[in-house]
Design a protein around this motif. Sequence first.
Motif, PDB file in Angstrom:
ATOM      1  N   UNK A 299      58.593  54.806  79.154  1.00 35.32           N
ATOM      2  CA  UNK A 299      59.343  54.602  77.906  1.00 35.32           C
ATOM      3  C   UNK A 299      59.279  53.153  77.440  1.00 35.32           C
ATOM      4  N   UNK A 300      59.379  52.219  78.357  1.00 33.85           N
ATOM      5  CA  UNK A 300      59.315  50.803  77.965  1.00 33.85           C
ATOM      6  C   UNK A 300      57.913  50.449  77.474  1.00 33.85           C
ATOM      7  N   UNK A 301      56.886  51.025  78.098  1.00 32.96           N
ATOM      8  CA  UNK A 301      55.513  50.792  77.637  1.00 32.96           C
ATOM      9  C   UNK A 301      55.318  51.300  76.219  1.00 32.96           C
ATOM     10  N   UNK A 302      55.799  52.519  75.959  1.00 31.72           N
ATOM     11  CA  UNK A 302      55.701  53.071  74.606  1.00 31.72           C
ATOM     12  C   UNK A 302      56.510  52.252  73.607  1.00 31.72           C
ATOM     13  N   UNK A 303      57.680  51.770  74.044  1.00 32.79           N
ATOM     14  CA  UNK A 303      58.507  50.946  73.157  1.00 32.79           C
ATOM     15  C   UNK A 303      57.795  49.657  72.787  1.00 32.79           C
ATOM     16  N   UNK A 304      57.182  49.008  73.758  1.00 30.70           N
ATOM     17  CA  UNK A 304      56.459  47.761  73.487  1.00 30.70           C
ATOM     18  C   UNK A 304      55.279  48.019  72.546  1.00 30.70           C
TER      19      UNK A 304
END
Length: 316
Positions: A299-304
């Motif tokens: 999720x953090x990768x997609x957010x970035x």
Amino acid sequence: MAKIDREDIQIVCNHSNWSEVGVRKTLEGQIYSGVVSWQRFLKFLLLALGVSFTAAGILFFFAYNWAELHKFVKLGIIEALIALLILIAVFAKTKPLIKKVLILAASILVGVLYAVFGQVYQTGADAYDFFLGWTLFITIWVLFFNFAALWALFVALLNVTFILYAEQLAYEWSELFLFCLLFGMNSLLLLGFILIPKIFKMTPFPIWFIQLVALTAIAFSTIGISSGIFEKPEPSFWALFIMASIFYGVGIWYGLKTKSLFYLSIIPFSVIIILSAALLNLSGEAGMLFAIGIFIVTSITLLIKMLLNYQKKWAS
């Protein structure tokens, strides 16, 4: 282009006959900080350091000489300093920023005065009384001078007052009710700080201050909802959940409208934390912990990636 950066200049240089003089002038005008910018930065830095060191010196003076000072001397020195700062801020012909900083220093000394008064006379008052009195007696200065740093102190005192009141007197308040109250209060303050300057045609508050209040509100909602997931649901939890959902939706809309990556990053990050808590509440076994780790990383990768796409889109 909305804004020229180093990469744009490098691309143009590699594919054109742009002269070295022209590149240097563009870098100095668009990228590098000039003499005026550095002078402004140093002025604010030295002013902030001067006020901070002065306030720290006063505090250390009392800490070191506390036992030897008479009670009237203790109170008299602080009252004299507050009066002196107010007189200079009101009557001296100086820049408005310096006057506001002096008022900020006087507001901090009001808290020192209350602390000294309570220790000298052993009033036995609760801690929330101290912060409540501090908040009330600087309210006029906060409203009149309308200084962002002074407002930040005021908001911090409000939050501390409510927290201490709940711990010392409001025993019937649950932890979730307190988080719901703090989230609602900070959300209303944030709404006021954004809308009031627009309605009354006032100078808008600095971005750092608006984001600080927004971060405070989101922190209370995140902690409250995450902790409430592990407990038996109560009306305060659902009230906090509904208010936070509305706040998050409006925050995403506002971030897209104003092209602010702050709201588009902090709100999804809060949602990731809440969802991780919900998954952990389902099971605390090793398999679930592994799944939560995969969920957070993904999720953090997609957010970035999403934030980078928006940044490129808005910069073009």
